[in-house]
Design an enzyme around this catalytic site. Structure first.
Site, PDB file in Angstrom:
ATOM      1  N   THR A 104       0.876  -1.181   0.000  1.00 52.83           N
ATOM      2  CA  THR A 104       0.000   0.000   0.000  1.00 52.83           C
ATOM      3  C   THR A 104       0.909   1.226   0.000  1.00 52.83           C
ATOM      4  O   THR A 104       1.661   1.436   0.951  1.00 52.83           O
ATOM      5  CB  THR A 104      -0.891   0.022   1.262  1.00 52.83           C
ATOM      6  OG1 THR A 104      -1.643  -1.183   1.306  1.00 52.83           O
ATOM      7  CG2 THR A 104      -1.840   1.209   1.220  1.00 52.83           C
ATOM      8  N   LYS A 179      -7.823   1.483  -3.069  1.00 53.96           N
ATOM      9  CA  LYS A 179      -7.485   1.066  -1.702  1.00 53.96           C
ATOM     10  C   LYS A 179      -7.645   2.231  -0.711  1.00 53.96           C
ATOM     11  O   LYS A 179      -8.260   2.079   0.344  1.00 53.96           O
ATOM     12  CB  LYS A 179      -6.042   0.549  -1.692  1.00 53.96           C
ATOM     13  CG  LYS A 179      -5.411   0.368  -0.339  1.00 53.96           C
ATOM     14  CD  LYS A 179      -5.669  -0.982   0.253  1.00 53.96           C
ATOM     15  CE  LYS A 179      -5.131  -1.062   1.685  1.00 53.96           C
ATOM     16  NZ  LYS A 179      -5.448  -2.291   2.347  1.00 53.96           N
ATOM     17  N   LYS A 254      -1.781   5.026   8.671  1.00 55.44           N
ATOM     18  CA  LYS A 254      -0.984   5.103   7.429  1.00 55.44           C
ATOM     19  C   LYS A 254      -1.903   5.329   6.228  1.00 55.44           C
ATOM     20  O   LYS A 254      -1.659   6.217   5.404  1.00 55.44           O
ATOM     21  CB  LYS A 254      -0.199   3.798   7.241  1.00 55.44           C
ATOM     22  CG  LYS A 254       0.513   3.732   5.902  1.00 55.44           C
ATOM     23  CD  LYS A 254       1.105   2.362   5.572  1.00 55.44           C
ATOM     24  CE  LYS A 254       1.571   2.362   4.122  1.00 55.44           C
ATOM     25  NZ  LYS A 254       2.149   1.108   3.678  1.00 55.44           N
TER      26      LYS A 254
HETATM   27  P1  NAD Z   1       6.122  -5.540   7.356  1.00 60.45           P
HETATM   28  O1  NAD Z   1       6.815  -4.366   7.945  1.00 60.45           O
HETATM   29  O2  NAD Z   1       5.851  -6.727   8.225  1.00 60.45           O
HETATM   30  O3  NAD Z   1       6.939  -6.064   6.056  1.00 60.45           O
HETATM   31  C1  NAD Z   1       7.668  -5.242   5.212  1.00 60.45           C
HETATM   32  C2  NAD Z   1       8.992  -5.940   4.938  1.00 60.45           C
HETATM   33  O4  NAD Z   1       9.728  -5.188   3.972  1.00 60.45           O
HETATM   34  C3  NAD Z   1       9.874  -6.052   6.172  1.00 60.45           C
HETATM   35  O5  NAD Z   1      10.176  -7.419   6.424  1.00 60.45           O
HETATM   36  C4  NAD Z   1      11.130  -5.257   5.813  1.00 60.45           C
HETATM   37  O6  NAD Z   1      12.333  -5.803   6.328  1.00 60.45           O
HETATM   38  C5  NAD Z   1      11.103  -5.325   4.310  1.00 60.45           C
HETATM   39  N1  NAD Z   1      11.874  -4.268   3.673  1.00 60.45           N
HETATM   40  C6  NAD Z   1      11.942  -2.960   3.976  1.00 60.45           C
HETATM   41  N2  NAD Z   1      12.759  -2.321   3.124  1.00 60.45           N
HETATM   42  C7  NAD Z   1      13.234  -3.257   2.259  1.00 60.45           C
HETATM   43  C8  NAD Z   1      14.107  -3.217   1.149  1.00 60.45           C
HETATM   44  N3  NAD Z   1      14.679  -2.073   0.748  1.00 60.45           N
HETATM   45  N4  NAD Z   1      14.374  -4.374   0.501  1.00 60.45           N
HETATM   46  C9  NAD Z   1      13.801  -5.542   0.891  1.00 60.45           C
HETATM   47  N5  NAD Z   1      12.958  -5.632   1.938  1.00 60.45           N
HETATM   48  C10 NAD Z   1      12.676  -4.496   2.606  1.00 60.45           C
HETATM   49  O7  NAD Z   1       4.761  -4.982   6.739  1.00 60.45           O
HETATM   50  P2  NAD Z   1       3.473  -5.832   6.283  1.00 60.45           P
HETATM   51  O8  NAD Z   1       2.456  -5.835   7.373  1.00 60.45           O
HETATM   52  O9  NAD Z   1       3.911  -7.103   5.677  1.00 60.45           O
HETATM   53  O10 NAD Z   1       2.872  -4.857   5.161  1.00 60.45           O
HETATM   54  C11 NAD Z   1       3.445  -4.771   3.860  1.00 60.45           C
HETATM   55  C12 NAD Z   1       2.590  -3.844   3.015  1.00 60.45           C
HETATM   56  O11 NAD Z   1       1.257  -4.357   2.970  1.00 60.45           O
HETATM   57  C13 NAD Z   1       2.481  -2.429   3.554  1.00 60.45           C
HETATM   58  O12 NAD Z   1       2.510  -1.531   2.488  1.00 60.45           O
HETATM   59  C14 NAD Z   1       1.138  -2.426   4.263  1.00 60.45           C
HETATM   60  O13 NAD Z   1       0.552  -1.139   4.303  1.00 60.45           O
HETATM   61  C15 NAD Z   1       0.348  -3.362   3.383  1.00 60.45           C
HETATM   62  N6  NAD Z   1      -0.788  -4.030   4.058  1.00 60.45           N
HETATM   63  C16 NAD Z   1      -0.625  -4.587   5.281  1.00 60.45           C
HETATM   64  C17 NAD Z   1      -1.702  -5.212   5.886  1.00 60.45           C
HETATM   65  C18 NAD Z   1      -1.555  -5.854   7.252  1.00 60.45           C
HETATM   66  O14 NAD Z   1      -2.582  -6.200   7.847  1.00 60.45           O
HETATM   67  N7  NAD Z   1      -0.348  -6.055   7.761  1.00 60.45           N
HETATM   68  C19 NAD Z   1      -2.946  -5.264   5.239  1.00 60.45           C
HETATM   69  C20 NAD Z   1      -3.073  -4.714   3.958  1.00 60.45           C
HETATM   70  C21 NAD Z   1      -1.978  -4.095   3.381  1.00 60.45           C
END
Ligand code: NAD
Length: 307
Positions: A104, A179, A254
């Site tokens: 997102t 979204k 966010k």
């Molecule tokens: P998260 O923080 O658990 O995962 C993100 C991952 O990206 C981390 O493991 C981090 O180490 C990695 N990362 C950061 N910079 C990086 C880079 N340069 N190279 C490689 N890896 C890198 O977050 P999440 O909960 O998995 O969410 C991911 C996305 O999904 C976000 O944009 C969030 O808004 C969206 N989202 C999350 C949810 C939820 O319920 N968690 C629901 C819908 C959408």
């Protein structure tokens, strides 16, 4: 619901053993990648901090994960990181490959990345999800996608594995637009539902009666009917689990921030979205909202008086 025995086998989709690079293996990315691996695809993953994910061969860099991939999937925290990763890997991606971003992020970043992909002969689709960590693990996410028709078609077999529904919303950025509009409605209706419960309490109206009436009347919404913020009322929800998320208040913050960033960029008047942002910001940053479900707005409002 997962498709179970009705799910298409890879052979039937004509997509056996697609080579997929998966970058960002956090709470969402790891189970999504694991589902793709379980379905028989070959997954090479990279994450800055996560060292392993089920069925995923780990690479030492984003470039290594993306090299020779037919499709690169990203699931990253925000637009700045997405732009940086895209700039890093686009030059080494195979011409004709697909870049599928499921994070997102702001609409601007999605469109910038799509432009960059075009320069490198790569198709690009923004496809943020709803359904949360539970949906990612169960393979029941909903994808809202923006990008060209052929890119969407190429991503469809992956959507079928990771999710239960994918809507092609339009050109680049349209998935992110859908979204943030959806979640702006969600944030505002959750607050409206919570404040109505807080008022009902003080008027001496029983919460279960309030739910019975509103859930079948014109005040109904997903927040009331499917995710009722009052414990012990309506279907089971995070309210029944001491407001453990669910969908955390900081994730709502966010998404509301992204909606207001977009509203400002295109000069749209979104007063309820702006107020919802203020309230979640205060809740997460100055009160005890961080780490709680976004429906914990109900106890927050209940504790307060009319100001
Ligand atoms: P998260 O923080 O658990 O995962 C993100 C991952 O990206 C981390 O493991 C981090 O180490 C990695 N990362 C950061 N910079 C990086 C880079 N340069 N190279 C490689 N890896 C890198 O977050 P999440 O909960 O998995 O969410 C991911 C996305 O999904 C976000 O944009 C969030 O808004 C969206 N989202 C999350 C949810 C939820 O319920 N968690 C629901 C819908 C959408």
């Amino acid at each position: 619901m997962p498709l179970g025995k009705n799910a298409l086998k890879l052979e039937e989709t004509g997509m056996a053993h697609t080579k997929i690079g998966f970058i960002g293996l956090g709470n969402m990315g790891a189970p999504m990648a694991a589902n793709l691996a379980k379905a028989g695809h070959s997954i090479t993953g990279f994450d800055m901090t996560v060292q392993a994910a089920d069925g995923v061969t780990m690479a030492a860099s984003a470039q290594e994960a993306a090299r020779d991939a037919d499709i690169v999937v990203t699931m990253l925290p925000n637009g700045d990181i997405l732009r940086a990763v895209a700039a890093d890997i686009m030059p080494i991606m195979t011409s004709g490959a697909l870049f599928l971003d499921c994070s997102t992020v702001d609409v601007d970043s999605a469109r910038t990345v799509a432009d960059l992909a075009m320069i490198h002969g790569v198709a690009s689709v923004d496809a943020p999800v709803s359904g949360g960590v539970g949906g990612a693990a169960a393979g029941t996410l909903t994808f809202m996608a923006g990008g060209p028709e052929d890119g969407f078609a190429k991503a469809q077999p992956l959507f079928d594995i990771m999710g239960q529904k994918a809507v092609h919303c339009g050109a680049a950025g349209a998935g992110q637009a859908a979204k943030i509009c959806n979640n702006m409605i969600l944030g505002a209706t959750m607050i409206a539902t919570c404040e109505a419960f807080a008022l009902a309490d003080k008027l001496g109206l029983d919460r279960a009666r309030m739910y019975d009436v509103v859930s079948t009347s014109s005040g109904s919404s997903w927040s009331m009917n499917a995710y009722c913020p009052a414990p012990g009322v309506g279907p089971s929800s995070p309210a029944d689990n001491d407001y453990q998320p669910g969908f955390a208040a900081e994730l709502m913050l966010k998404d509301l921030g992204l909606s207001q960033q977009a509203a400002q960029a295109v000069d749209a008047d979104t007063p309820m979205g702006a107020r919802a942002l203020e309230l979640y910001k205060q809740f997460v940053e100055n009160e005890d909202g961080r780490g709680k479900d976004f429906s914990a707005m109900l106890p927050r409002l209940s504790e307060r008086g009319h100001s």
